[in-house]
Design a protein around this motif. Structure first.
Motif, mmCIF file in Angstrom:
data_model
loop_
_atom_site.group_PDB
_atom_site.id
_atom_site.type_symbol
_atom_site.label_atom_id
_atom_site.label_comp_id
_atom_site.label_asym_id
_atom_site.label_seq_id
_atom_site.Cartn_x
_atom_site.Cartn_y
_atom_site.Cartn_z
ATOM 1 N N GLY A 45 101.909 77.537 61.421
ATOM 2 C CA GLY A 45 100.687 78.293 61.783
ATOM 3 C C GLY A 45 99.571 76.527 62.204
ATOM 4 O O GLY A 45 99.653 75.552 61.165
ATOM 5 N N ASN B 105 102.696 78.729 56.078
ATOM 6 C CA ASN B 105 102.012 79.332 56.797
ATOM 7 C C ASN B 105 101.664 78.090 58.178
ATOM 8 O O ASN B 105 101.542 77.588 59.443
ATOM 9 C CB ASN B 105 100.303 79.918 57.172
ATOM 10 N N TYR B 106 101.888 76.135 56.579
ATOM 11 C CA TYR B 106 102.121 75.175 57.511
ATOM 12 C C TYR B 106 103.028 75.014 58.879
ATOM 13 O O TYR B 106 102.933 74.315 59.209
ATOM 14 C CB TYR B 106 102.160 74.053 55.932
ATOM 15 N N GLN C 194 108.963 81.028 52.333
ATOM 16 C CA GLN C 194 107.791 80.862 53.597
ATOM 17 C C GLN C 194 107.162 81.965 53.961
ATOM 18 O O GLN C 194 105.922 81.955 54.882
ATOM 19 C CB GLN C 194 109.267 80.320 54.594
ATOM 20 N N LYS D 215 99.261 81.921 53.646
ATOM 21 C CA LYS D 215 99.003 83.017 54.398
ATOM 22 C C LYS D 215 97.737 83.898 53.204
ATOM 23 O O LYS D 215 98.357 84.575 51.868
ATOM 24 C CB LYS D 215 99.726 84.101 53.602
ATOM 25 N N LYS E 246 106.917 84.273 65.199
ATOM 26 C CA LYS E 246 105.294 83.608 64.794
ATOM 27 C C LYS E 246 104.995 81.752 65.809
ATOM 28 O O LYS E 246 106.485 81.475 65.453
ATOM 29 C CB LYS E 246 105.927 83.217 63.469
ATOM 30 N N GLY E 247 104.330 81.898 65.054
ATOM 31 C CA GLY E 247 103.861 80.292 65.344
ATOM 32 C C GLY E 247 103.985 80.176 66.619
ATOM 33 O O GLY E 247 103.841 78.867 67.254
#
Length: 625
Positions: free
Chosen positions: A257, A253-254, A249, A262, A91-92
């Motif tokens: 993302g 999303n910080y 978490q 979200k 992710k990310g």
């Protein structure tokens, strides 16, 4: 032969609220945010103009400085980013791909960037330059503790995130600061509050105070507010007794993302979509704002209790962006956990520049015992530039302004207080500009707190901002108990306290069921324009020793009206930094429906100005905040 003094320049930059501050032997000579000079609000740019001002005000050159100090450790921050992306992978990746080139090109080579930035200010010998990098939360802690009047103090810093730390408890004793406990990323009170700032349609890193201002519109007795509070505690944040928190978490999303939350999961949790930035405010938005405000207050109180337990100190110093949450500060003050609380007026990242310099002086350089002074060492936070009468007259010639000059200050106060008493709005520009986000009577727009129309007029016709936004009272220090349930000084507008019961109007039984705007414009007290919907006010106490000119104006207003307080809001329009120069002030005056402008001893009345009805000629388009 006289021993040379220690001269230190502090810098914060490259994230938001860039600033510079300069010290000589621990004394604060000057401090300012870069935004005030460039007119770009919350600018992250290297503070070239702020440094130029600090050097000019101090009379020092870069070569004379013993050190230049940056407010955090960039390599530690880089380590946190890499480790976070690794932990959350795959992710990310989009966020990683965007962030890494910037870090590799710029922030990894921060020393080079700082040296180049200083070269833009003036030529200097790079071999002589000493660069120091204290940790982010040490800079925050130092910014509050070292200017404070305390020889011994608990220190609580709470913000979004520094390198790894998001909150810290330290103990200040004499010249030393000992870190006792830290809360680390991704678990953060500041980022939790910013997530709600984002979800309710405000801008992260600048709209948090709007969220705080919206909270009193929430219905404290409604089932929806209580349900929201429970949902936050059951799903988003686990709060421990020591004030530490754990954020789930899967809702945020910080960390990896490009957005704070979200949105689908938040919509499912709270039952409505994210509010668009200019979307209509509805009651559920207000109730959610109140819920997260209450949760934040609960966390801050628990952290403060833990700080008292760990240090045994009767004093508390606070810094970091969350320390600007004056509602939480007011609750903390009222709780009586500490005898005295001192909050750094530039508590956010701008204040990190000052804290970095102070940390370097007291921890790295100083061999002397630290001396404390009351009320503090911040000089009322009036640390920015001032402008001479000659500079004002040059501006007048350029704009073809029409003015009245009053060399007799008592006469000037009599005239201006009279205009305020008539219900007119006054731009008040005096002395040195404030350091920090609050206007404290040197770059302020003033009005009559008794006037029930004043809040509406200031928001819609002067500031061009959301109509719900509250305004603060500036009250004579000795009169604060006449109007508010507050016994302590609040010189930096960082405490919220209730309006006295005897000044309040009775409310109808269905008050909380009325529409938002009906409640706002319902008479609540005899100082309506500074009384929020929950009968609270964000208070600035004005002291004759730190700001004699502002104090004497309010004293004259009291002589004429019987009321020793005025409405005080920052001298700017929405999206614009607080005005810095006389020209900034005149332009803002001409582009709004402000009635009177006072710069030093010069008074300008709107209808006397050339082409005064043509506001568009003076209007500047600032980015929305």
């Amino acid at each position: 032969m006289q021993q040379s003094s220690t001269k230190i320049l502090g810098i914060s930059a490259f994230y938001h609220d860039s600033a510079a501050a300069i010290l000589e032997d621990g004394k604060i000579l000057a401090a300012a945010q870069e935004e005030r000079f460039t007119r770009d609000k919350h600018t992250p740019d290297f503070p070239t103009e702020a440094i130029r001002y600090c050097l000019e005000e101090s009379g020092f050159s870069i070569d004379e400085l013993d050190a230049v100090v940056f407010y955090d450790k960039p390599l530690l921050k880089f380590e946190r980013l890499l480790e976070t992306y690794y932990r959350f992978s795959p992710k990310g990746f989009v966020s990683f791909a965007k962030a890494m080139p910037v870090w590799l090109r710029e922030k990894m080579f921060l020393k080079k960037l700082i040296r180049e930035g200083l070269r833009e200010v003036e030529a200097y010998d790079e071999k002589k330059l000493k660069l120091l990098f204290p940790e982010h939360h040490l800079s925050h802690s130092a910014s509050a503790y070292y200017p404070s009047p305390f020889e011994d103090s608990a220190i609580l810093t709470i913000d979004g995130v520094g390198e790894w730390s998001t909150a810290s408890i330290s103990h200040g004793k004499g010249s030393s600061i000992e870190v006792l406990k830290e809360l680390n990323f991704p678990h953060s009170v500041g980022l939790l509050y910013s997530a709600f700032t984002y979800f309710l349609g405000f801008t992260v890193n600048s709209g948090e105070y709007k969220l705080m201002g919206l909270a009193p519109y929430g219905n404290p007795k409604s089932k929806e507010t209580l349900d929201f509070e429970k949902l936050i505690k059951d799903h988003l944040v686990k709060i421990y007794e020591d004030g530490s928190i754990w954020l789930d978490q899967s809702y945020f999303n910080y960390a990896t993302g490009l957005r704070m939350v979200k949105e689908d999961k938040w919509k499912q949790l709270f039952g409505f979509e994210r509010r668009s930035p200019e979307g209509e405010l509805q009651q559920h938005h207000c109730n959610l704002a109140l819920a997260i405000q209450r949760v934040t207050e609960d966390i801050v109180l628990k952290m403060a209790l833990e700080a008292q337990k760990l240090t045994g100190s009767k004093n508390l110093c606070m810094a970091g962006g969350v320390a600007l949450n004056c509602v939480a500060n007011g609750k903390l003050q009222a709780a009586g956990i500490f005898e005295e609380i001192y909050i750094q007026p530039a508590a956010g990242d701008a204040g990190g520049a000052l804290g970095a310099a102070l940390a370097a002086y007291h921890i790295y350089f100083s061999k002397e015992e630290r001396k404390t002074y009351r009320p503090d060492l911040m000089e009322g936070s009036y640390l920015g530039p001032s402008y001479s009468d000659k500079e004002v007259e040059l501006m007048i010639r350029k704009v073809k302004g029409v003015y009245h000059h009053y060399s007799d200050h008592s006469k000037l106060n009599e005239v201006v207080a009279g205009e305020l008493a008539k219900g007119l709005v006054v731009g008040w520009f005096q002395g040195r500009m404030e350091f920090g986000p609050r206007a404290l009577g040197n770059r302020s727009i003033l009005g009559d707190a008794r006037n029930p129309e004043m809040q509406k007029k200031l928001n819609l016709k002067i500031k061009y901002r959301e109509g719900f936004r509250p305004f603060a009272p500036s009250v004579l220090a000795e009169e604060v108990g006449t109007y508010f349930e507050l016994e302590d000084p609040s010189p930096y507008m960082l405490l919220v306290a209730p309006v006295k019961e005897n000044r309040r109007s009775s409310l109808p039984e269905n008050y909380h069921d009325l529409g938002l705007w009906e409640r706002l414009y319902h008479e609540r007290s005899d100082i309506q324009s500074v009384t929020h919907l929950d009968f609270s006010a964000r208070i600035q106490t004005v002291h004759s020793d730190t700001n004699p000119r502002y104090y004497s104006l309010i004293k004259e207003f009291q002589r004429q009206t019987g009321y020793g307080l005025v409405v005080n809001t920052s001298f700017n329009v929405r999206g614009e930094p607080i005005v810095c120069t006389p020209h900034d002030a005149y332009r803002c005056f001409m582009s709004t429906e402000m009635d009177v402008l006072v710069i030093n001893d010069y008074v300008f009345f709107k209808p006397e100005q050339p082409d005064w009805e043509n506001k568009d000629k003076w209007m500047v388009k600032f980015k929305m905040d």
